[in-house]
Design an enzyme around this catalytic site. Structure first.
Site, short mmCIF file in Angstrom:
data_model
loop_
_atom_site.label_atom_id
_atom_site.label_comp_id
_atom_site.label_asym_id
_atom_site.label_seq_id
_atom_site.Cartn_x
_atom_site.Cartn_y
_atom_site.Cartn_z
N ARG A 10 45.26 29.29 89.03
CA ARG A 10 44.23 29.72 89.96
C ARG A 10 42.82 29.37 89.50
NH1 ARG A 10 48.61 32.22 90.55
NH2 ARG A 10 48.55 32.53 88.30
N THR A 11 42.52 29.62 88.22
CA THR A 11 41.15 29.39 87.76
C THR A 11 40.78 27.91 87.81
OG1 THR A 11 41.29 31.33 86.31
CG2 THR A 11 39.52 29.76 85.87
N LYS B 216 44.03 15.67 67.55
CA LYS B 216 43.74 14.85 66.37
C LYS B 216 42.82 15.57 65.38
CE LYS B 216 43.86 10.72 69.34
NZ LYS B 216 43.07 9.57 69.85
N ARG C 158 38.16 26.71 79.31
CA ARG C 158 39.11 27.77 78.93
C ARG C 158 39.63 27.43 77.54
NH1 ARG C 158 43.82 30.49 82.44
NH2 ARG C 158 41.92 31.55 83.16
N HIS D 132 36.69 36.96 80.58
CA HIS D 132 36.92 36.07 81.72
C HIS D 132 35.92 36.47 82.80
CE1 HIS D 132 38.75 33.37 84.40
NE2 HIS D 132 40.02 33.73 84.32
#
Length: 369
Positions: free
Chosen positions: A115-116, A145, A166, A194
């Site tokens: 959703r985000t 890496k 995120r 959030h």
């Protein structure tokens, strides 16, 4: 406008919250409006931080890092623009908006998201902008890496006008914002915060209940690891006469930093083990899943917590007729599917509101009101 010119614009860099220091409310930074990237690499001039005492609520929005950075005037302005975005989205099927034409948004997602990430990308495209994206950046970017987050941010800001991040580590969004010379939006940082979810949650409560002052809110489920409930607690504390009930298994109770913050803001809160009793008193039941991914190897603790509090027909029977059930999604079995048909089940409307809030934030961040 080139990144170097944009870097000269003041942007708020807020300290992380603590139980002993109330974070100042800094929400909008007045400035000239930047244009889309016209070329050039990453900026070499450091962004100037706004004074911590500054409280202004008009102009261009700065980084979106934590829920408590917004004051009520800023929230009202964001919600006003979000309502405008509902009309823009509905009209975009005929004549697409060009508000963000020429702007590029980079989405860097080091943890899974549906959703985000999709709502941010849809929001950008609905407003005429373009998207550079990577999902699962933990595996499919140079992070695999060993590249540092700071180096990734310095690179990506050379390609884009705004970064949506995120990350699996709490505080990662603050690190990114301190590094970048373009706006950064925290789309979730581990068990930290959030803030855009909190914005859409409060917006949903306002749209569903009609008011925010005087709300009785039940937060249910994984309160220790759930960044959504932490951010929501910070944000709803901006309003008057709030009462919050915490309902959770013992192993995932709400942490003391949130309780201390609520105490400092004069917000009443209470812990309870009786979901039915709490539901009978509340305007909003905010259910969350028990987050298995936060338990590591302690699967025994996860299994002990999962399934203890379930929203089902029994909860609906005692829930007031005006009240709503919310959930940040995804859900597992903590809300039974037979609840979906009840008009008080607001979680899919809540998810749609995420599009409007994120359209509003992108507009305010990039071009102003």
């Amino acid at each position: 406008m080139a990144a170097a010119a944009r870097a000269a614009l003041p942007r708020p860099h807020l300290p992380l919250p603590s139980s002993t220091l109330r974070t100042p409310s800094i929400s909008f930074t007045p400035s000239s409006v930047p244009g889309p990237r016209s070329g050039g690499g990453a900026a070499t001039t450091a962004a100037a931080a706004a004074p911590l005492h500054q409280q202004v609520t008009t102009g261009r929005l700065g980084d979106v890092i934590e829920a408590q950075q917004f004051d009520r005037a800023a929230l009202n302005e964001i919600f006003e623009v979000a309502r405008e975005m509902e009309a823009v989205e509905q009209g975009s099927h005929g004549a697409p908006s060009r508000v963000l034409e020429g702007f590029l948004m980079a989405t860097l997602f080091y943890e899974p998201s549906t959703r985000t990430r999709l709502s941010f990308e849809a929001a950008m495209r609905r407003l005429g902008g373009e998207v550079l994206t990577t999902e699962n950046a933990r595996e499919f970017s140079s992070a695999a890496k060993g590249e540092t987050l700071e180096d990734t941010i310095r690179t990506v800001e050379g390609y884009s006008d705004i970064i949506v991040l995120r990350h699996f580590e709490s505080g990662a969004a603050r690190r990114a914002a301190d590094t970048a010379n373009i706006p950064v939006i925290n789309a979730g940082d581990g068990p930290g915060q959030h803030p855009t979810q909190a914005l859409l949650d409060v917006y949903t409560i306002k749209r569903e209940i009609g008011t925010l002052d005087g709300i009785k809110l039940g937060l249910v489920g994984d309160l220790a690891n759930g960044r959504t409930v932490r951010s929501l607690a910070y944000l709803i504390a901006k309003y008057k006469d709030i009462k919050i009930y915490f309902v959770s298994p013992d192993v995932v109770k709400m942490k003391d930093d949130i309780k201390d913050y609520l105490n400092s803001q004069g917000v009443q809160w209470e812990e309870s083990s009786d979901l039915l009793e709490v539901a009978s008193k509340c305007d909003v039941i905010y259910q969350t899943r028990i987050q298995k991914e936060r338990f590591g190897e302690r699967i025994d603790l996860y299994e002990a917590a999962r399934g203890k509090y379930i929203v089902d027909k029994k909860v609906l029977d005692v829930l007031p007729k005006h009240a709503v059930i919310m959930h940040p999604l995804p859900r597992l079995d903590e809300i039974t599917v037979d609840v979906d048909s009840d008009p008080r089940a607001a979680y899919f409307r809540q998810a749609k509101n995420g599009l409007y809030i994120r359209m509003a934030l992108l507009k305010l961040l990039l071009v102003g009101h």
